[in-house]
Design a protein around this motif. Structure first.
Motif, PDB file in Angstrom:
ATOM      1  N   LYS A  88      -5.905  -5.002 -35.860  1.00  0.00           N
ATOM      2  CA  LYS A  88      -7.413  -5.297 -35.335  1.00  0.00           C
ATOM      3  C   LYS A  88      -8.494  -4.810 -36.459  1.00  0.00           C
TER       4      LYS A  88
ATOM      5  N   ARG B  50     -11.323  -4.490 -38.839  1.00  0.00           N
ATOM      6  CA  ARG B  50     -12.832  -4.987 -38.840  1.00  0.00           C
ATOM      7  C   ARG B  50     -13.649  -4.186 -39.728  1.00  0.00           C
TER       8      ARG B  50
ATOM      9  N   ARG C 253     -14.088  -9.579 -39.392  1.00  0.00           N
ATOM     10  CA  ARG C 253     -13.005  -9.416 -38.501  1.00  0.00           C
ATOM     11  C   ARG C 253     -11.481 -10.110 -38.920  1.00  0.00           C
TER      12      ARG C 253
ATOM     13  N   GLU D 107      -8.153 -10.171 -36.771  1.00  0.00           N
ATOM     14  CA  GLU D 107      -7.376  -9.639 -35.680  1.00  0.00           C
ATOM     15  C   GLU D 107      -6.471 -10.460 -35.294  1.00  0.00           C
TER      16      GLU D 107
ATOM     17  N   TRP E 222      -4.263 -11.388 -31.781  1.00  0.00           N
ATOM     18  CA  TRP E 222      -4.211 -11.291 -30.354  1.00  0.00           C
ATOM     19  C   TRP E 222      -3.003 -11.962 -29.425  1.00  0.00           C
TER      20      TRP E 222
END
Length: 199
Positions: free
Chosen positions: A118, A120, A144, A146, A148
Motif C-alpha cells: 500500500k 502512498r 498511490r 497499491e 488489492w
C-alpha cells in the motif's frame, strides 16, 4: 460586550487576526450580529479545538473570551509534534506536517507510507487568500501504488474469484477554494486531474 480576550493568544499577524474575529467592540450584541459576521477560526486549520465564553464584569457588561488549543508547531525538541508525525508507524506511515507557517495560517500536511502493498505519498498546502480568513485555497497531490485482494469480500466462503486481485496506480493533483459568505452560507469549488491504471 466590552472586550475580546484570548487564552492563549493566537500567533497570527494582526492583518490576519483582525478579520478572523470581526467583532465590533464595545457594542450591544444581538443574535444577528455573530450570524452576520461570524468568527472564522475554523478555515485557518490551526486550532485543534476552541470555545467562546461570555465573562460577566462587575459593571454589568460582559467580556468575550476565546479559549483555544492550537495545533502544535513543529520543533526538534517538542515531543508532541514528533508523536503527531509518527502516530502511523505501526502501519508503516508517517505524517510530516507544519502548521501556521510564518504566523500566516499556512499549513502543510503530508503522508508517506512505505508498506510494499500500500505505497502512498500525499501532500497538501493550505493558506488564506490575501489575508482573508473567509477565503482559503488548497493545493494538493496524492500518488498511490497499491496491491488489492478483494476475493474474500466477493466470496467470503473460501471461494477464490478470478481477477479479484489487482494493482492500482493513481496520481491526483488539484486546487480547491473555500469561501464563507456569512454564518449560514459557504461554498467550495475544486479542479483536479487524476490518472488511474489497473493491472
Amino acid at each position: 460586550v466590552d472586550d475580546l480576550s484570548f487564552s492563549p493568544a493566537p500567533r497570527l499577524r494582526p492583518a490576519l487576526l483582525d478579520p478572523t474575529f470581526p467583532f465590533s467592540l464595545p457594542s450591544q450584541w444581538t443574535l444577528a450580529q455573530p450570524q452576520a459576521a461570524p468568527p472564522r477560526p475554523d478555515p485557518l486549520g490551526i486550532f485543534l479545538r476552541y470555545r467562546f465564553d461570555l465573562q460577566a464584569r462587575p459593571d454589568g457588561d460582559f467580556d468575550l473570551a476565546f479559549d483555544s488549543f492550537p495545533r502544535p508547531r513543529f520543533a526538534a525538541t517538542h515531543l508532541p509534534t514528533w508523536l503527531e508525525s509518527l502516530r502511523g508507524l505501526p502501519y508503516l506511515t508517517i505524517y510530516p506536517s507544519f502548521y501556521d507557517l510564518g504566523d500566516d495560517a499556512r499549513n502543510w500536511e503530508s503522508l508517506y507510507r512505505w508498506d510494499k502493498e500500500k505505497r502512498r505519498l500525499a501532500s497538501s498546502f493550505e493558506s488564506p487568500w490575501r489575508n482573508h480568513p473567509d477565503a482559503t485555497y488548497k493545493i494538493f497531490f496524492d500518488a498511490r501504488n497499491e496491491n488489492w485482494d478483494v476475493s474474500h469480500t466477493l466470496a467470503p466462503f473460501r471461494f477464490r474469484v478470478p481477477g479479484a486481485s489487482f494493482n492500482l496506480e493513481k496520481f491526483q493533483t488539484g486546487l480547491e477554494f473555500d469561501f464563507i459568505q456569512n454564518g449560514r452560507m459557504s461554498w467550495t469549488t475544486e479542479a483536479d486531474y487524476s490518472i488511474r491504471r489497473y493491472r
